[in-house]
Every structure is written in structure tokens, then in C-alpha cells.
Design a protein around this motif. Structure first.
Motif, short mmCIF file in Angstrom:
data_model
loop_
_atom_site.label_atom_id
_atom_site.label_comp_id
_atom_site.label_asym_id
_atom_site.label_seq_id
_atom_site.Cartn_x
_atom_site.Cartn_y
_atom_site.Cartn_z
N ALA A 1 0.81 -1.10 -0.03
CA ALA A 1 0.21 -0.22 0.04
C ALA A 1 0.68 1.34 -0.13
O ALA A 1 2.06 1.00 0.66
N ILE A 2 0.54 2.30 -0.69
CA ILE A 2 1.21 3.48 -0.55
C ILE A 2 -0.04 4.55 -0.17
O ILE A 2 -0.89 4.63 -0.47
N ASP A 3 0.68 5.53 0.89
CA ASP A 3 -0.03 6.59 1.43
C ASP A 3 0.13 7.89 0.59
O ASP A 3 1.36 8.19 0.25
N VAL A 4 -0.70 8.53 0.15
CA VAL A 4 -0.82 9.74 -0.47
C VAL A 4 -1.09 10.74 0.27
O VAL A 4 -2.34 11.03 0.69
N GLY A 5 -0.09 11.99 0.65
CA GLY A 5 -0.53 13.17 1.24
C GLY A 5 -0.81 14.35 0.37
O GLY A 5 0.14 14.55 -0.49
N VAL A 6 -1.92 15.06 0.40
CA VAL A 6 -2.31 15.99 -0.53
C VAL A 6 -3.18 17.17 0.12
O VAL A 6 -3.67 16.86 1.46
N SER A 7 -3.31 18.30 -0.58
CA SER A 7 -3.93 19.43 0.11
C SER A 7 -4.47 19.94 -1.23
O SER A 7 -3.79 20.45 -2.27
N ARG A 8 -5.97 20.55 -0.91
CA ARG A 8 -6.47 21.46 -1.94
C ARG A 8 -6.09 23.08 -1.44
O ARG A 8 -6.28 23.36 -0.44
N LEU A 9 -5.79 23.66 -2.62
CA LEU A 9 -5.33 25.12 -2.45
C LEU A 9 -6.18 25.98 -3.25
O LEU A 9 -6.04 26.05 -4.47
N ASN A 10 -7.17 26.83 -2.60
CA ASN A 10 -8.09 27.50 -3.57
C ASN A 10 -7.23 28.81 -3.61
O ASN A 10 -6.42 29.16 -3.09
N PHE A 11 -7.55 29.48 -5.19
CA PHE A 11 -6.95 30.44 -5.51
C PHE A 11 -5.70 30.61 -5.55
O PHE A 11 -5.02 31.35 -4.72
#
Length: 442
Positions: free
Chosen positions: A321-331
Motif C-alpha cells: 500500500a502507498i499513502d498519498v498526502g495531498v491538499s487542495r489550495l484555493n485561488f
């Protein structure tokens, strides 16, 4: 964790392209986009993470890097960079940093109770830090939904007439032809109250980290190869986050971070994007003997994500398994980071991490040895408007106590900024080029 199962109305990428996430000029609410009906109903893969206080803001491709000579000489050529930007904003002048001790942001009680994403810049070595972080990681990480009939191994991803396969051009195996810095030096800006309104910010997805979460325990260190790529509505061809060939795998163990070579350009998060992956463990002389870690296609959208709230999802496979760390950045704007090390006095180790948009999570850009003048690979990072990006360098020789240096860059629509760091080992020149992802329609 909130569970939301749904069928989502069809909206093709061509229509997504005109669903602007530009900052509303009259405070009109942005309309959420949804998936085509060919996408299977799925549980929401995300959960809202605690918002970090705005009062603390972190400061600050695959293409061949510039030579040290060319890059250093380019730092003073502001006239060529600013050509056509007279009505936008001045380009930053070069700043020289002699030394700066990094002071981490104050953490809330909630931050103290959750595992740290910093795998390199703590008091431990990168290996010990990664092992410690892996040991502290909670057993449960939300799973990323994998589409049925999306396997590369059995070829099912290339068969059938699922809407998502057609709309996102899955059969096209080419890398995205769009590059970074497309609108860093525009000549057609339309100005309103001193602000360019021809090129606007966009909602963007930022990959923060990739971690090899699980492998068969008896394997220890493994040779990992394959790719993870994003397909967005801006251009649905492959935008690689990592891409290692079988002839040139990376050696990692369970719990280790995976160095991210991409993305090639910023990733637009308007409506829905696909995450495609095919990663294996090299186990024998022939590929048929290799172990499949992850294989398939998943999705992320702007409905179940929140601005600057990092989250981690786990992609499960047959042999790991692979963990994916992400974030949404508005504008957000696209920042392209170029680093050249010159005037090297002696060999030293260097770690380079990036903090973006007030987030505590660190993006690892480089971790290795420097023995001669060289340029690092180009890195592309999303930065929310009205925020800063901070680059943190940590340099040391042998077992000496490392010295830390930080340089900070304010988010901008266009242009570039440069800074230099004088260390006892070398001169580090940093150039950040700012761009938007699109040009607004008339």
C-alpha cells in the motif's frame, strides 16, 4: 468519517475547462463540479482536517536543470524576465541570505497529538525520522477508492466504454504537453485597479508526500518502480508525480518516503481529477516475476475537499500500500523552483524542504550529497494567493551539526524572484518563477 455514496451527473473535461475557479470579482459563490455518470458510486475518500491558524504563514519536470554558470548569470537579467510586465508588478530584486535559524510554527494541542509529516528536518537522521514516523502512524488511514476495470496488469483499463476512460483519454499514454511557467511572462495583461484580470488564480491540488506504507514484511528493503500520475481537466494526459523505470528503480523500505520528481506543471482541481498508478517491486530477472504493489485509477474532486486542509489517503494493492498526502489550495498560483549550487568548497549533505500556503506539512524537494557545482531538478509547487512559500535548506558535512537557512517568497501572478544563500560550503542560488495555469476567456 463522513460517508457519502452518490452517482454524479456527467460533465466532460471540455465543459470543466470553462468552469472558472478564479477569485469571484463580485463575491459570487463558485459552483461545484461533479463526475460523469460512468464513475462508480464511491465512499467519500476524504475527511476534513483541522484548519491551521492564518496568523502564522510559512515564508519563504522533467526538464533539464540550468547549469550553474547560466543560472547565476540569469539572476541579474531582470529586463528579459520583466519584458511585457510593466503594467503588472515589479520583479523582486535579488536578496542575499547569510544565515537564518529556522523557528518552527507554534503547534496547537491538536497538532501535537497527530503524527508529524516532517521526515528529514528534525533532530533525527532522515532514515531514523522516517522509521519513527512510520511507527507512530495510526493503523487506520482512509482508503482511496479504486475504479473497477482499471487494472494495467490485466489490460482492463484499456477496454470498455466507461465515460471516464473516454473523457480522460486513458488510452493516450503520452505525458501532458502543457509545461510549467506558461503565463509567467505575459504581454497581454488587462489591468483593473492595478491587478491583472487576464490571468487568474485557480483551485489546485498539491501533493505533499508519498510513503510506502506496507509491503510483505519479509522483504525488508525493496526495489520499487512504476508511476503515479494525475489527469486533470486542464489537459487529461499524464502529469507524473513519480515515474521510475524497471531498469532504474529506487530502493526503499516499509515506512519510507518516496521522492517525488513531479508534477511537471501545476495540477488544476476543478471538478474531478484522476489519479492513475502502476507500481511494482522488482523481484526477479523478468517482469513477470515482479510483485504488484498498487494498480488502477482513483479520483479526487473539489466537492469533498477543503481549502488548505491536508489529508492522507491509502492506495491498497495486492502486495502493499502507498499513502498519498495531498491538499487542495484555493485561488492558487504555480511556483517553479530552480536551485543551483556553485562555488562548492567541499562535499556536504543537503536537505531541501518546502512549506506552502501556511501548511505545517513539508514537501521534500531534495535529500542527498553535493560534491560539485550542479543544478537540482526543477520543482513545481502550488501556492495560495495572499500566502507565502518557504524553502528550508539544511546543510552539514560528515557528522557536524547542520546549519539551517530559509528563504521566503510571496505568491504572485507573474514574474520571478531570486535569492542567494551564502554557506561555508557553497553558494546556493534560488529562482522562483510565478505563473497562472490558464488565461481567462474574454
Amino acid at each position: 468519517m463522513k460517508i457519502l455514496s452518490r452517482w454524479i451527473p456527467r460533465l466532460s473535461p471540455s465543459l470543466h475547462r470553462f468552469a472558472s475557479t478564479a477569485r469571484p470579482r463580485h463575491n459570487a459563490p463558485a459552483l461545484a463540479q461533479r463526475l460523469p455518470p460512468g464513475f462508480p458510486a464511491a465512499s467519500s475518500p476524504t475527511r476534513r482536517a483541522p484548519q491551521f491558524p492564518r496568523r502564522y504563514q510559512h515564508m519563504a519536470s522533467s526538464s533539464k536543470p540550468l547549469s550553474a554558470k547560466d543560472f547565476i548569470s540569469s539572476l541579474g537579467k531582470h529586463s528579459t524576465i520583466t519584458q511585457g510586465l510593466e503594467n503588472v508588478e515589479d520583479v523582486d530584486t535579488t536578496k542575499v541570505i547569510t544565515c537564518h535559524t529556522y523557528v518552527p510554527p507554534a503547534k496547537s494541542v491538536e497538532d501535537e497529538t497527530k503524527p508529524s509529516g516532517d521526515a528529514i528536518f528534525g533532530g533525527l537522521s532522515s532514515v531514523d525520522e522516517e522509521s519513527s514516523a512510520a511507527a507512530e502512524t495510526p493503523d487506520y488511514v482512509p482508503s482511496m477508492e479504486i475504479f473497477p476495470n482499471s487494472s494495467h496488469r490485466d489490460g482492463s483499463i484499456y477496454s470498455g466504454t466507461d465515460d471516464w476512460k473516454i473523457d480522460y483519454r486513458i488510452a493516450d499514454r503520452n505525458e501532458t504537453w502543457l509545461d510549467a511557467m506558461m503565463f509567467s511572462d505575459p504581454t497581454d495583461c488587462r489591468m483593473y485597479n492595478g491587478t491583472c484580470v487576464s490571468h487568474s488564480s485557480r483551485h489546485m491540488l498539491q501533493f505533499l508526500s508519498l510513503r510506502l506504507a506496507k509491503i510483505p514484511v519479509e522483504l525488508g528493503s525493496v526495489e520499487l518502480y512504476g508511476y503515479i500520475a494525475a489527469r486533470d481537466n486542464l489537459n487529461p494526459l499524464l502529469n507524473y508525480i513519480v515515474n521510475f523505470s524497471r531498469d532504474d528503480p529506487i530502493i526503499v523500505k516499509q515506512g519510507s518516503l518516496i521522492n517525488m520528481a513531479g508534477p511537471k506543471r501545476g495540477i488544476e482541481l476543478v471538478g474531478t481529477i484522476l489519479i492513475e498508478y502502476d507500481m511494482k517491486i522488482k523481484a526477479g530477472e523478468h517482469e513477470s516475476e515482479d510483485l504488484q504493489v498498487i494498480d488502477g485509477v482513483s479520483y479526487l474532486d473539489n466537492i469533498d475537499t477543503w481549502d488548505r486542509s491536508p489529508f492522507t489517503l491509502r492506495i491498497h494493492g495486492d502486495c502493499g500500500a502507498i499513502d498519498v498526502g495531498v491538499s487542495r489550495l484555493n485561488f492558487a498560483y504555480e511556483a517553479t523552483i530552480e536551485v543551483v549550487i556553485s562555488q562548492v568548497q567541499s562535499s556536504f549533505s543537503m536537505h531541501l524542504g518546502c512549506f506552502t500556503s501556511g501548511l505545517h506539512e513539508e514537501i521534500r524537494l531534495f535529500d542527498g550529497a553535493i560534491g560539485e557545482s550542479r543544478g537540482l531538478k526543477r520543482s513545481v509547487v502550488a501556492v495560495a494567493s495572499d500566502y507565502q512559500m518557504e524553502l528550508k535548506f539544511k546543510v552539514a558535512a560528515d557528522s557536524c551539526i547542520p546549519a539551517e537557512y530559509c528563504c521566503c517568497f510571496e505568491a504572485k501572478q507573474h514574474g520571478h524572484a531570486t535569492q542567494e544563500i551564502n554557506t561555508g560550503f557553497a553558494l546556493i542560488a534560488v529562482k522562483v518563477t510565478w505563473s497562472t495555469l490558464i488565461e481567462d476567456e474574454e
